[in-house]
Design an enzyme around this catalytic site. Structure first.
Site, short mmCIF file in Angstrom:
data_model
loop_
_atom_site.label_atom_id
_atom_site.label_comp_id
_atom_site.label_asym_id
_atom_site.label_seq_id
_atom_site.Cartn_x
_atom_site.Cartn_y
_atom_site.Cartn_z
N HIS A 72 -40.26 55.17 -47.94
CA HIS A 72 -39.77 56.35 -48.65
C HIS A 72 -38.26 56.29 -48.77
CE1 HIS A 72 -43.35 59.37 -48.40
NE2 HIS A 72 -43.75 58.14 -48.67
N TYR A 201 -40.46 69.55 -47.74
CA TYR A 201 -40.16 70.56 -46.72
C TYR A 201 -39.88 71.86 -47.45
CZ TYR A 201 -39.47 66.73 -43.35
OH TYR A 201 -39.64 65.64 -42.53
N PRO A 293 -41.19 69.01 -34.49
CA PRO A 293 -41.43 67.90 -35.41
C PRO A 293 -40.71 68.02 -36.75
CG PRO A 293 -43.33 69.37 -35.33
CD PRO A 293 -42.38 69.84 -34.27
N LYS A 297 -38.47 63.28 -35.29
CA LYS A 297 -37.71 62.52 -34.31
C LYS A 297 -38.47 62.16 -33.04
CE LYS A 297 -34.30 62.12 -36.86
NZ LYS A 297 -34.37 60.90 -37.63
N TYR A 385 -31.59 61.81 -40.74
CA TYR A 385 -33.02 61.68 -41.04
C TYR A 385 -33.47 60.23 -40.94
CZ TYR A 385 -37.51 62.90 -43.16
OH TYR A 385 -38.84 63.11 -43.38
#
Length: 390
Positions: A72, A201, A293, A297, A385
């Site tokens: 991704h 998200y 979550p 991580k 990220y």
């Protein structure tokens, strides 16, 4: 029996450490209180940082990951009914993440360990740690009514938040930090194509939602829920209806639904134990820290712990130096706290808190607006990220 390292826990961190040590010629025995089928039946995280991918390759267990995993290059922050894409590749100079289920990663590491004939003991009950504060540590366990003992040089506690390793440390020798969040995640797995080719998200007045996947035909979705929710109150139809409400209209219309085959509610917490070394005992992964979550991580932090411990143990056995193991806790915790901060920040930015007032809500909206209109702010998000360097 004697070995160089006893690894307690055969989850991803224990197996990864075991494979890396074997590659370096260091003997290790892995113990786990449950069986192989139980471990492979657990559903966990699926977003891998580049550092984790690299460690899988170094452990010679990454072939299937590269064949079946989904690279991704970005993800979407959804709010105000719109998508705001975070272009990871552009913002980080070409980096991204790999979507590959933790269960599959565990399966690959187990298969590689079996290939090299290394020893793993499953269904080991009453595991106890002894003498790790001195020079002669050993571990005892029971199996089929017989007590066994393994003498070793070091013990790696990779047995999770509820495992025996951290519990064996005297209370006065360890300090813990914890934040419990006032909500949980209701998650389902379903064999339906993902609503988007990248993660979404979503921040919505009804609560947070996350659209993720395990493959091109298997989707993982989450909804923010109260801590008193019960699984039996959530039919599949109710879940899909609520998910549609929290997504931008074009995603809601494109959502493919179907029967779920796994459904669970997980509370969210941030937890860190300091230090992560006690004599010849080292805590690794969830045994030392838990993160919500939201920032993806948990598994990746366990992998970075493995990196630091593997480097230290290799230096000890190959160069006869204790510098690496002496620095393990400091190095690991430095990265842990940065990831804890990021996970906390993502959680506070994307969720609706029950005690949020009008002022706090405006601040959250301003944060999202700034993040998606400032390249500097988006870059900070992206570099966290994809994973900070080891």
């Amino acid at each position: 029996m004697r070995t160089q390292v006893v690894i307690i826990g055969s989850g991803p961190s224990g197996l990864l450490l075991g494979q890396l040590l074997a590659k370096a010629g260091i003997e290790a025995v892995i113990l786990d209180r449950v069986g192989k089928d139980y471990i492979l039946g657990r559903v966990r995280a699926g977003v891998l940082e580049q550092g984790t991918v690299g460690l899988m390759d170094e452990a010679r267990a990454g072939k299937r990951m590269h064949a079946e995993g989904l690279p991704h290059e970005g993800f979407s922050l959804a709010f105000d009914g719109r998508d705001h894409r975070i272009d990871l590749k552009d913002l980080t100079g070409g980096k991204g993440v790999m979507v590959y289920g933790q269960t599959e990663l565990t399966r690959d590491l187990m298969a590689q360990r079996e290939t090299i004939g290394a020893m793993t003991v499953y269904d080991a009950s009453n595991v106890r740690l002894h003498g790790y504060e001195g020079r002669s540590p050993y571990v005892t366990y029971e199996r089929e009514g017989i007590t066994h003992r393994i003498d070793c040089d070091f013990i790696a506690g990779c047995d999770g938040f509820h495992g025996a390793s951290r519990k064996s440390v005297p209370e006065k020798a360890i300090r813990t930090f914890e934040k419990v969040y006032p909500f949980g995640w209701l998650g389902i797995l379903a064999d339906v194509p993902p609503v988007s080719h990248e993660l979404i998200y979503a921040n919505h007045p009804r609560g947070f939602a996350l659209c993720s996947m395990r493959s091109e035909t298997r989707s993982r979705y989450y909804l923010q829920c109260t801590l008193d929710e019960k699984i039996e109150d959530w039919s599949d139809d109710r879940f899909w209806d609520e998910l549609r409400r929290r997504l931008p209209a074009h995603h809601a219309e494109a959502l493919v639904t179907g029967a779920s085959f796994e459904k669970s509610i997980a509370p969210l917490r941030s937890f860190v134990a300091e230090p992560m070394r006690f004599g010849n005992l080292f805590l690794v992964g969830d045994a030392a820290h838990i993160v919500p979550p939201t920032g993806a991580k948990g598994l990746n932090l366990a992998a970075s712990d493995v990196h630091y411990l593997y480097a230290g143990l290799t230096e000890y056995y190959q160069d006869h130096s204790t510098a690496g193991i002496d620095a393990y806790s400091t190095r690991a915790l430095s990265r842990v706290w940065k990831a804890v901060r990021f996970s906390w920040w993502m959680t506070t930015m994307m969720h609706r808190f029950p005690d949020t007032g009008a002022f706090d809500q405006k601040i959250q909206e301003a944060e999202l607006d700034y993040l998606t209109h400032s390249r500097a702010a988006a870059t900070a998000l992206a570099e966290n990220y994809v994973g900070l360097p080891y």
